[in-house]
Design a protein around this motif. Sequence first.
Motif, PDB file in Angstrom:
ATOM      1  N   VAL A  36       4.670  -8.243   3.765  1.00 40.69           N
ATOM      2  CA  VAL A  36       4.923  -6.820   4.005  1.00 40.69           C
ATOM      3  C   VAL A  36       5.030  -6.068   2.678  1.00 40.69           C
ATOM      4  O   VAL A  36       4.577  -4.928   2.569  1.00 40.69           O
ATOM      5  CB  VAL A  36       6.198  -6.636   4.864  1.00 40.69           C
ATOM      6  N   SER A  37       5.588  -6.723   1.657  1.00 42.68           N
ATOM      7  CA  SER A  37       5.809  -6.041   0.384  1.00 42.68           C
ATOM      8  C   SER A  37       4.503  -5.690  -0.337  1.00 42.68           C
ATOM      9  O   SER A  37       4.472  -4.766  -1.136  1.00 42.68           O
ATOM     10  CB  SER A  37       6.720  -6.861  -0.529  1.00 42.68           C
ATOM     11  N   PHE A  38       3.432  -6.436  -0.060  1.00 38.00           N
ATOM     12  CA  PHE A  38       2.144  -6.046  -0.650  1.00 38.00           C
ATOM     13  C   PHE A  38       1.017  -6.216   0.359  1.00 38.00           C
ATOM     14  O   PHE A  38      -0.005  -6.831   0.107  1.00 38.00           O
ATOM     15  CB  PHE A  38       1.872  -6.737  -1.995  1.00 38.00           C
ATOM     16  N   VAL A  39       1.203  -5.560   1.511  1.00 34.33           N
ATOM     17  CA  VAL A  39       0.247  -5.649   2.609  1.00 34.33           C
ATOM     18  C   VAL A  39      -1.097  -4.987   2.267  1.00 34.33           C
ATOM     19  O   VAL A  39      -2.119  -5.333   2.857  1.00 34.33           O
ATOM     20  CB  VAL A  39       0.853  -5.078   3.911  1.00 34.33           C
ATOM     21  N   SER A  40      -1.119  -4.092   1.309  1.00 31.34           N
ATOM     22  CA  SER A  40      -2.381  -3.448   0.944  1.00 31.34           C
ATOM     23  C   SER A  40      -3.307  -4.380   0.162  1.00 31.34           C
ATOM     24  O   SER A  40      -4.493  -4.117   0.024  1.00 31.34           O
ATOM     25  CB  SER A  40      -2.107  -2.189   0.124  1.00 31.34           C
ATOM     26  N   ASP A  41      -2.771  -5.474  -0.323  1.00 30.43           N
ATOM     27  CA  ASP A  41      -3.543  -6.471  -1.066  1.00 30.43           C
ATOM     28  C   ASP A  41      -3.976  -7.581  -0.091  1.00 30.43           C
ATOM     29  O   ASP A  41      -3.201  -7.970   0.773  1.00 30.43           O
ATOM     30  CB  ASP A  41      -2.627  -7.058  -2.162  1.00 30.43           C
ATOM     31  N   PRO A  42      -5.201  -8.095  -0.213  1.00 32.02           N
ATOM     32  CA  PRO A  42      -5.615  -9.198   0.674  1.00 32.02           C
ATOM     33  C   PRO A  42      -4.660 -10.393   0.639  1.00 32.02           C
ATOM     34  O   PRO A  42      -4.468 -11.071   1.641  1.00 32.02           O
ATOM     35  CB  PRO A  42      -7.000  -9.580   0.145  1.00 32.02           C
ATOM     36  N   MET A  43      -4.037 -10.647  -0.512  1.00 31.74           N
ATOM     37  CA  MET A  43      -3.083 -11.749  -0.599  1.00 31.74           C
ATOM     38  C   MET A  43      -1.881 -11.491   0.310  1.00 31.74           C
ATOM     39  O   MET A  43      -1.316 -12.420   0.882  1.00 31.74           O
ATOM     40  CB  MET A  43      -2.627 -11.935  -2.052  1.00 31.74           C
TER      41      MET A  43
END
Length: 122
Positions: A39-46
């Motif tokens: 959730v903290s970096f959902v904009s990244d594919p990872m």
Amino acid sequence: MSTMTDSGTSIRTESLTGLHWLAIGLALVTGVIHLVLGVSFVSDPMGWSFLFAGVVFFAAIVAVLYDYRRRLIYLLGIPFTGGQIVAWYLVNAPDFSPLGIGDKVVQVVLIVVLALLYTRES
């Protein structure tokens, strides 16, 4: 203890041992960590891969609680969790965070517990 649901299926905890509950607790810890990170970096594919892993850990917990092919869940959980460790190492080496190291310790213990459960239920 068995809890009946509306669909007629039931959670089957009467056959769970302390080892099962340990595996559930470990999967819960690593699942929460993966969901929070996802959730903290959902904009990244990872971020999506973290969300996927978190959902898989929770799905496995549900499968075990419902006594759905537990032995297969243990067997599939070993390489899945091991793959999490390998991927973490490849992505993060040599900069390992304390959270990442803690999660990997949890996962190593989970692999050992899954192997024990698999061999005991053969």
